[in-house]
Design a protein around this motif. Sequence first.
Motif, PDB file in Angstrom:
ATOM      1  N   ASP A  76       0.806  -1.229   0.000  1.00  0.00           N
ATOM      2  CA  ASP A  76       0.000   0.000   0.000  1.00  0.00           C
ATOM      3  C   ASP A  76       0.834   1.272   0.000  1.00  0.00           C
ATOM      4  OD1 ASP A  76      -3.000  -0.956   1.906  1.00  0.00           O
ATOM      5  OD2 ASP A  76      -2.227  -1.477  -0.086  1.00  0.00           O
ATOM      6  N   GLU A  77       2.035   1.208   0.603  1.00  0.00           N
ATOM      7  CA  GLU A  77       2.813   2.446   0.801  1.00  0.00           C
ATOM      8  C   GLU A  77       3.014   3.192  -0.524  1.00  0.00           C
ATOM      9  OE1 GLU A  77       3.861  -0.511   1.860  1.00  0.00           O
ATOM     10  OE2 GLU A  77       3.265  -0.226   3.963  1.00  0.00           O
ATOM     11  N   GLY A  78       2.713   4.489  -0.506  1.00  0.00           N
ATOM     12  CA  GLY A  78       2.975   5.348  -1.664  1.00  0.00           C
ATOM     13  C   GLY A  78       1.833   5.422  -2.646  1.00  0.00           C
ATOM     14  N   TRP A  79       0.868   4.514  -2.552  1.00  0.00           N
ATOM     15  CA  TRP A  79      -0.243   4.523  -3.508  1.00  0.00           C
ATOM     16  C   TRP A  79      -1.279   5.574  -3.111  1.00  0.00           C
ATOM     17  CZ3 TRP A  79      -1.499   1.306  -7.829  1.00  0.00           C
ATOM     18  CH2 TRP A  79      -0.492   0.385  -8.181  1.00  0.00           C
ATOM     19  N   GLU A  80      -1.800   6.321  -4.091  1.00  0.00           N
ATOM     20  CA  GLU A  80      -2.868   7.307  -3.834  1.00  0.00           C
ATOM     21  C   GLU A  80      -4.142   6.592  -3.411  1.00  0.00           C
ATOM     22  OE1 GLU A  80      -1.199   9.902  -7.601  1.00  0.00           O
ATOM     23  OE2 GLU A  80      -3.308   9.280  -7.546  1.00  0.00           O
ATOM     24  N   VAL A  81      -4.376   5.429  -4.016  1.00  0.00           N
ATOM     25  CA  VAL A  81      -5.540   4.617  -3.623  1.00  0.00           C
ATOM     26  C   VAL A  81      -5.034   3.188  -3.400  1.00  0.00           C
ATOM     27  CG1 VAL A  81      -7.152   6.007  -4.972  1.00  0.00           C
ATOM     28  CG2 VAL A  81      -6.112   3.997  -6.012  1.00  0.00           C
ATOM     29  N   GLY A  95      -4.832   1.011 -10.061  1.00  0.00           N
ATOM     30  CA  GLY A  95      -4.565  -0.293  -9.483  1.00  0.00           C
ATOM     31  C   GLY A  95      -3.438  -1.039 -10.153  1.00  0.00           C
ATOM     32  N   ARG A  96      -2.887  -1.978  -9.415  1.00  0.00           N
ATOM     33  CA  ARG A  96      -1.839  -2.846  -9.950  1.00  0.00           C
ATOM     34  C   ARG A  96      -2.398  -3.656 -11.115  1.00  0.00           C
ATOM     35  NH1 ARG A  96       2.332  -1.830  -9.914  1.00  0.00           N
ATOM     36  NH2 ARG A  96       3.468  -2.443  -8.033  1.00  0.00           N
ATOM     37  N   GLY A  97      -1.711  -3.609 -12.243  1.00  0.00           N
ATOM     38  CA  GLY A  97      -2.141  -4.387 -13.399  1.00  0.00           C
ATOM     39  C   GLY A  97      -2.912  -3.583 -14.423  1.00  0.00           C
ATOM     40  N   THR A  98      -3.213  -2.311 -14.132  1.00  0.00           N
ATOM     41  CA  THR A  98      -4.004  -1.530 -15.086  1.00  0.00           C
ATOM     42  C   THR A  98      -3.208  -1.206 -16.349  1.00  0.00           C
ATOM     43  OG1 THR A  98      -3.368   0.395 -13.766  1.00  0.00           O
ATOM     44  CG2 THR A  98      -5.603  -0.455 -13.437  1.00  0.00           C
ATOM     45  N   PRO A 401       6.755   8.796 -19.431  1.00  0.00           N
ATOM     46  CA  PRO A 401       7.776   8.297 -18.482  1.00  0.00           C
ATOM     47  C   PRO A 401       7.228   8.021 -17.091  1.00  0.00           C
ATOM     48  CG  PRO A 401       8.721   9.985 -19.878  1.00  0.00           C
ATOM     49  CD  PRO A 401       7.245   9.946 -20.218  1.00  0.00           C
ATOM     50  N   GLN A 402       6.327   8.865 -16.600  1.00  0.00           N
ATOM     51  CA  GLN A 402       5.785   8.605 -15.256  1.00  0.00           C
ATOM     52  C   GLN A 402       4.909   7.347 -15.235  1.00  0.00           C
ATOM     53  OE1 GLN A 402       5.134  11.274 -17.129  1.00  0.00           O
ATOM     54  NE2 GLN A 402       2.974  11.900 -16.975  1.00  0.00           N
ATOM     55  N   ASP A 403       4.278   7.051 -16.387  1.00  0.00           N
ATOM     56  CA  ASP A 403       3.507   5.799 -16.457  1.00  0.00           C
ATOM     57  C   ASP A 403       4.471   4.606 -16.418  1.00  0.00           C
ATOM     58  OD1 ASP A 403       1.167   7.339 -16.961  1.00  0.00           O
ATOM     59  OD2 ASP A 403       1.657   7.392 -19.102  1.00  0.00           O
ATOM     60  N   PHE A 404       5.606   4.761 -17.129  1.00  0.00           N
ATOM     61  CA  PHE A 404       6.572   3.656 -17.163  1.00  0.00           C
ATOM     62  C   PHE A 404       7.050   3.350 -15.743  1.00  0.00           C
ATOM     63  CE2 PHE A 404       9.693   0.764 -18.440  1.00  0.00           C
ATOM     64  CZ  PHE A 404      10.872   1.044 -17.769  1.00  0.00           C
ATOM     65  N   ARG A 405       7.297   4.440 -14.980  1.00  0.00           N
ATOM     66  CA  ARG A 405       7.779   4.234 -13.601  1.00  0.00           C
ATOM     67  C   ARG A 405       6.739   3.511 -12.734  1.00  0.00           C
ATOM     68  NH1 ARG A 405      10.425   9.082 -14.770  1.00  0.00           N
ATOM     69  NH2 ARG A 405       8.675  10.408 -14.182  1.00  0.00           N
ATOM     70  N   SER A 406       5.450   3.627 -13.131  1.00  0.00           N
ATOM     71  CA  SER A 406       4.401   2.980 -12.320  1.00  0.00           C
ATOM     72  C   SER A 406       4.292   1.484 -12.617  1.00  0.00           C
ATOM     73  CB  SER A 406       3.051   3.659 -12.584  1.00  0.00           C
ATOM     74  OG  SER A 406       2.531   3.256 -13.855  1.00  0.00           O
ATOM     75  N   ASN A 411       1.211   3.597  -7.976  1.00  0.00           N
ATOM     76  CA  ASN A 411       0.218   4.438  -8.647  1.00  0.00           C
ATOM     77  C   ASN A 411       0.026   4.109 -10.120  1.00  0.00           C
ATOM     78  OD1 ASN A 411      -0.463   5.870  -6.287  1.00  0.00           O
ATOM     79  ND2 ASN A 411       1.397   7.102  -6.514  1.00  0.00           N
ATOM     80  N   GLU A 412       0.065   2.813 -10.411  1.00  0.00           N
ATOM     81  CA  GLU A 412      -0.243   2.343 -11.770  1.00  0.00           C
ATOM     82  C   GLU A 412      -1.715   2.659 -12.045  1.00  0.00           C
ATOM     83  OE1 GLU A 412       0.738  -1.794 -12.140  1.00  0.00           O
ATOM     84  OE2 GLU A 412       0.067  -1.948 -14.213  1.00  0.00           O
ATOM     85  N   LYS A 413      -1.982   3.215 -13.203  1.00  0.00           N
ATOM     86  CA  LYS A 413      -3.380   3.558 -13.531  1.00  0.00           C
ATOM     87  C   LYS A 413      -3.506   3.695 -15.036  1.00  0.00           C
ATOM     88  CE  LYS A 413      -2.773   8.607 -12.900  1.00  0.00           C
ATOM     89  NZ  LYS A 413      -1.358   8.647 -12.506  1.00  0.00           N
ATOM     90  N   ILE A 414      -4.752   3.590 -15.503  1.00  0.00           N
ATOM     91  CA  ILE A 414      -5.053   3.791 -16.913  1.00  0.00           C
ATOM     92  C   ILE A 414      -6.291   4.653 -16.998  1.00  0.00           C
ATOM     93  CG2 ILE A 414      -6.491   1.694 -17.140  1.00  0.00           C
ATOM     94  CD1 ILE A 414      -5.307   1.369 -19.994  1.00  0.00           C
ATOM     95  N   SER A 415      -6.319   5.589 -17.927  1.00  0.00           N
ATOM     96  CA  SER A 415      -7.520   6.423 -18.044  1.00  0.00           C
ATOM     97  C   SER A 415      -8.634   5.599 -18.676  1.00  0.00           C
ATOM     98  CB  SER A 415      -7.225   7.669 -18.892  1.00  0.00           C
ATOM     99  OG  SER A 415      -7.086   7.311 -20.256  1.00  0.00           O
ATOM    100  N   VAL A 416      -9.867   5.923 -18.309  1.00  0.00           N
ATOM    101  CA  VAL A 416     -11.029   5.228 -18.884  1.00  0.00           C
ATOM    102  C   VAL A 416     -10.994   5.386 -20.394  1.00  0.00           C
ATOM    103  CG1 VAL A 416     -13.557   5.225 -19.018  1.00  0.00           C
ATOM    104  CG2 VAL A 416     -12.420   5.483 -16.792  1.00  0.00           C
TER     105      VAL A 416
END
Length: 446
Positions: A76-81, A95-98, A401-406, A411-416
Amino acid sequence: MSTGKGRERHIPSQFNQGERFAMKEALKVFPTIFKTRFIQHEVIGEYSHLFTVQGSDPSLQPYMLMAHSDVVPAPDEGWEVPPFSGLEHDGFIHGRGTLDNKNSLMAILQALELLLIRNYIPRRSFFIALGHDEEVSGQNGAQKISALLQARGVKLAFIVDEGNFILDGFIPYLKKPFAMIAVSEKGGINLRLQVNMTPGHSSAPPKETSIGILAAAISRLEQTPLPNMFGSGPLKTTLQELANEFPFPANIVLRNLWLFGPLVSRLMERNYITNALVRTTMALTMFNAGVKMNVIPPMAQAIINLRIHPAQTVQEVLELIKNIVADDRVQFHVLTAFDPLPVSPSDHQALGYQLLRQTIQSIFPEVNTIAPGICIGNTDSRHYTNLTTSIYRFNPVYLHPQDFRSIHGINEKISVQAYETQVKFIFEFIQNADTYQEPIPHLHEL
Ligand SMILES: CCCCCCCC/C=C\CCCCCCCC(=O)N[C@@H](CC(N)=O)C(=O)O
Ligand SMILES: [Zn+2]
Ligand SMILES: [Zn+2]
């Protein structure tokens, strides 16, 4: 090249509000897929899924779409949600895997469901292979699916798997996004370094302990990057394809890599992501040692994860590593290892590559450049080289680049909207694959 447009009708990828809502919320099964008579579903290795979608024209060579359901851990540490909440807010699904790689798994099934609802019947057969252990080698998922299909005598026209994206913001001075279709992927080694020593009382320590010896060896490795291999592998082609997107004088530099190669390679190694394209990388990912605060540690262990540049082999890299460590007290244990993958074709006769190109141009008209490249990560598709010489690693998603780091980070995420577009891409791609054009056999360069 001829397209699937020759078919009776091309189903437009327009989805109504209800479908778009269902798409976003669709964590349910996909009922139409499971009741369609020309689709066979099998569970392989207990948790992987293989769908065989039988086309109306058995003379067309089948292809395969791949994804995986498993993910790496996410504290959980560091995640916004919370990383496994699947929460949606601000237009993103968190979420993880998005991005790696549930988005692809769901998008493939969602696209097929939406096609079937519209009474679509494919002309070209295809497989959907959804592995459950991609992040831990794929041995019980992809590897078993590959063996099963080989036993059935299946040969594939091409494979599309995860691996690369529509890249935006990765290269200084390049303001435009470009699509990089990975036609190969780096090799890999998981290497355990170990130092054993006689334990004892810490009140009378030896000059060096197992921890100190190993830490010094690891430090030498981190201070000694492996050779810059710029100039061999698909990278030069990638950069030459990109040249037109750069302003003067960068465009001249990229069109003359015979002269400016050393300069470009130096610039690329300054950034940790592009550095991964020009050399074999080493990452110290695990370090275990010590049993008690007042005991001289009997053993110290470290795991190094290496990704091998296309111009090198496992054996060459192991030799380089041992020469850098240069300490006989350090033992080496190769846990897993495989050479860089062969380069898939990307010429005008490469059916899979050209179908990806065609669909990218259709769904992402703002993307001017589509270039072959290499995947710096590894994928389950490496288990299928027995079924095809045309493996493409590409997900139709913008990556910054910030997505790559996720990816494997926080804070891995994908827009709808990005997810909907990924569904739309696959919806179109499957129809475009109904072309009568057949792949031309490709012999890998030795
Ligand atoms: C000149 C243009 C610059 C290009 C920059 C490249 C940006 C990097 C983009 C994507 C790489 C992300 C890799 C995702 C696929 C890897 C999937 C994965 O996590 N695989 C695992 C497990 C395994 N199969 O080994 C891995 O450890 O690699
Ligand atoms: Zn991953
Ligand atoms: Zn993945």
